[in-house]
Design a protein around this motif. Structure first.
Motif, short mmCIF file in Angstrom:
data_model
loop_
_atom_site.label_atom_id
_atom_site.label_comp_id
_atom_site.label_asym_id
_atom_site.label_seq_id
_atom_site.Cartn_x
_atom_site.Cartn_y
_atom_site.Cartn_z
N VAL A 1 16.91 16.50 -23.61
CA VAL A 1 17.09 17.94 -23.75
C VAL A 1 15.87 18.69 -23.23
N LEU A 2 14.68 18.17 -23.53
CA LEU A 2 13.46 18.79 -23.04
C LEU A 2 13.40 18.80 -21.52
N PHE A 3 13.64 17.65 -20.91
CA PHE A 3 13.57 17.56 -19.45
C PHE A 3 14.70 18.36 -18.79
N LEU A 4 15.85 18.46 -19.47
CA LEU A 4 16.95 19.26 -18.92
C LEU A 4 16.58 20.73 -18.89
N ASN A 5 15.93 21.21 -19.97
CA ASN A 5 15.51 22.61 -20.01
C ASN A 5 14.40 22.89 -19.01
N LEU A 6 13.59 21.88 -18.70
CA LEU A 6 12.54 22.05 -17.70
C LEU A 6 13.07 21.95 -16.28
N GLY A 7 14.32 21.53 -16.13
CA GLY A 7 14.90 21.38 -14.80
C GLY A 7 14.45 20.12 -14.08
N TRP A 8 14.07 19.09 -14.85
CA TRP A 8 13.54 17.87 -14.25
C TRP A 8 14.59 16.78 -14.08
N VAL A 9 15.80 16.98 -14.61
CA VAL A 9 16.83 15.96 -14.49
C VAL A 9 17.21 15.80 -13.02
N ASN A 10 17.47 14.57 -12.61
CA ASN A 10 17.76 14.19 -11.23
C ASN A 10 16.51 14.27 -10.35
N THR A 11 15.35 14.13 -10.98
CA THR A 11 14.09 13.99 -10.24
C THR A 11 13.32 12.82 -10.85
N PHE A 12 12.21 12.47 -10.21
CA PHE A 12 11.38 11.38 -10.73
C PHE A 12 10.45 11.83 -11.85
N LEU A 13 10.36 13.13 -12.10
CA LEU A 13 9.39 13.64 -13.06
C LEU A 13 9.56 13.08 -14.47
N PRO A 14 10.79 12.98 -15.02
CA PRO A 14 10.91 12.41 -16.38
C PRO A 14 10.44 10.95 -16.46
N LEU A 15 10.48 10.24 -15.35
CA LEU A 15 10.07 8.83 -15.34
C LEU A 15 8.57 8.67 -15.13
N VAL A 16 7.90 9.70 -14.62
CA VAL A 16 6.51 9.56 -14.21
C VAL A 16 5.56 10.39 -15.08
N VAL A 17 5.91 11.65 -15.33
CA VAL A 17 4.98 12.56 -16.01
C VAL A 17 4.56 12.04 -17.39
N PRO A 18 5.47 11.52 -18.24
CA PRO A 18 5.01 11.02 -19.55
C PRO A 18 3.95 9.93 -19.44
N LYS A 19 3.92 9.18 -18.35
CA LYS A 19 2.92 8.13 -18.20
C LYS A 19 1.51 8.71 -18.03
N PHE A 20 1.42 9.92 -17.49
CA PHE A 20 0.12 10.58 -17.34
C PHE A 20 -0.33 11.26 -18.64
N LEU A 21 0.49 11.17 -19.68
CA LEU A 21 0.15 11.74 -20.99
C LEU A 21 -0.09 10.65 -22.02
N ALA A 22 -0.40 9.43 -21.56
CA ALA A 22 -0.72 8.30 -22.45
C ALA A 22 0.39 8.06 -23.46
N SER A 23 1.62 7.91 -22.96
CA SER A 23 2.78 7.73 -23.84
C SER A 23 3.03 6.28 -24.23
N ASP A 24 2.35 5.33 -23.59
CA ASP A 24 2.55 3.91 -23.89
C ASP A 24 1.48 3.43 -24.85
N ALA A 25 1.82 3.40 -26.14
CA ALA A 25 0.85 3.04 -27.16
C ALA A 25 0.40 1.59 -27.04
N PHE A 26 1.26 0.74 -26.50
CA PHE A 26 0.88 -0.67 -26.38
C PHE A 26 -0.35 -0.84 -25.50
N PHE A 27 -0.39 -0.13 -24.37
CA PHE A 27 -1.53 -0.26 -23.47
C PHE A 27 -2.79 0.37 -24.08
N ILE A 28 -2.62 1.44 -24.83
CA ILE A 28 -3.78 2.04 -25.51
C ILE A 28 -4.38 1.05 -26.50
#
Length: 295
Positions: free
Chosen positions: A145-172
């Motif tokens: 819903v968040l990415f849909l409101n941002l207009g990011w659906v059907n782009t690579f942004l939902p797959l990439v941008v969260p990674k630049f926000l340290a979303s993978d706790a395992f690696f941290i």
């Protein structure tokens, strides 16, 4: 006649503790070889099926084809409306950006948790660890819903941008354990020379953390390259498909499926992962072996 005392009798040397008998070693190695063959057989069969004629793919479980035919590779690469090279490029872009995002963002977050002192550090670290226990499907709908409101659906942004926000706790968590093994005396010596936190992170922590950074990079690349669910949710245009979505197009439940093209492109899709792992193998083993250990 001399008396023979018990002290003069020497016992025969015993085998070193923990050493297996020859028969035990043979059985262990035979079991390991059998398990290895069982695990690698599906991969070898897929490679063999990719060079078989279409009518012989499911006719035999043998690894040796009766005839070698590379037509499946040409048909799989050019047989769809979009060239399979486009899928390779899309997966490569997403995977490389994901690796960069995870390595940079997670290392910064791990450095803050491991070295900096700030209010609520232990609390936020516990919250970060708690996110590892939340299934991905729980947060899927709010994220969509968040990415849909941002207009990011059907782009690579939902797959990439969260990674630049340290979303993978395992690696941290992985990097925090590694950073804690680096002596703090190095930080203190750098501070005496006038270095601030940023310079310590860049000049000291990163060069000494190549093994754990390589570990995070390898797992990020492999997991992203093999991801099917994420691209399936956010990508609708065939020109934006990744490899995993491209492979799905070869199988159609309502019409004819191109199994030869599927196995051929599946074989090619393993090549980047194999070489990426081969290139960073030494750093990966070193990173796993030293994470969490004091030096």
């Amino acid at each position: 006649m001399t008396d023979v005392t018990m002290s003069s009798v020497t016992a025969p040397p015993s085998a070193p503790p923990g050493r297996r008998s020859p028969l035990g070693s043979v059985l262990v190695h035979a079991a390991l070889i059998a398990a290895s063959i069982a695990m690698v057989y599906p991969l070898l069969w897929m490679i063999s099926a990719s060079v078989r004629p279409e009518d012989e793919i499911f006719a035999s479980t043998s690894l040796w084809p009766s005839a070698v035919d590379f037509a499946s590779y040409a048909r799989g690469w050019f047989g769809l409306d979009v060239s399979f090279g486009r899928f390779f490029w899309n997966s490569l872009v997403v995977s490389v950006l994901t690796v960069i995002g995870n390595v940079v963002a997670c290392s910064l977050a791990a450095y803050a948790f491991a070295r900096l002192r700030f209010a609520g550090r232990n609390f936020w670290f516990a919250i970060m660890l708690g996110t590892m226990m939340i299934p991905y499907h729980v947060t899927l709908i709010p994220q969509y819903v968040l990415f849909l409101n941002l207009g990011w659906v059907n782009t690579f942004l939902p797959l990439v941008v969260p990674k630049f926000l340290a979303s993978d706790a395992f690696f941290i968590f992985l990097m925090v354990q590694f950073f804690r093994g680096i002596p703090r005396e190095l930080d203190e010596a750098a501070m005496m020379d006038g270095c601030g936190p940023w310079r310590i992170y860049w000049k000291i922590m990163l060069p000494l953390s190549l093994p754990v950074l390589a570990t995070a990079a390898i797992f990020s690349f492999i997991w992203t390259w093999d991801d099917f669910f994420g691209p399936l949710i956010y990508l609708n245009d065939m020109n934006s498909y990744t490899i995993q979505l491209g492979l799905r197009t070869f199988v159609d439940s309502s019409s004819t499926s191109d199994w030869g093209g599927l196995f051929a492109m599946s074989t090619l899709s393993l090549v980047p992962v194999f070489f990426f792992f081969l290139f960073f193998q030494r750093l990966l083993i070193e990173g796993i072996a030293t994470t969490g250990m004091k030096r």
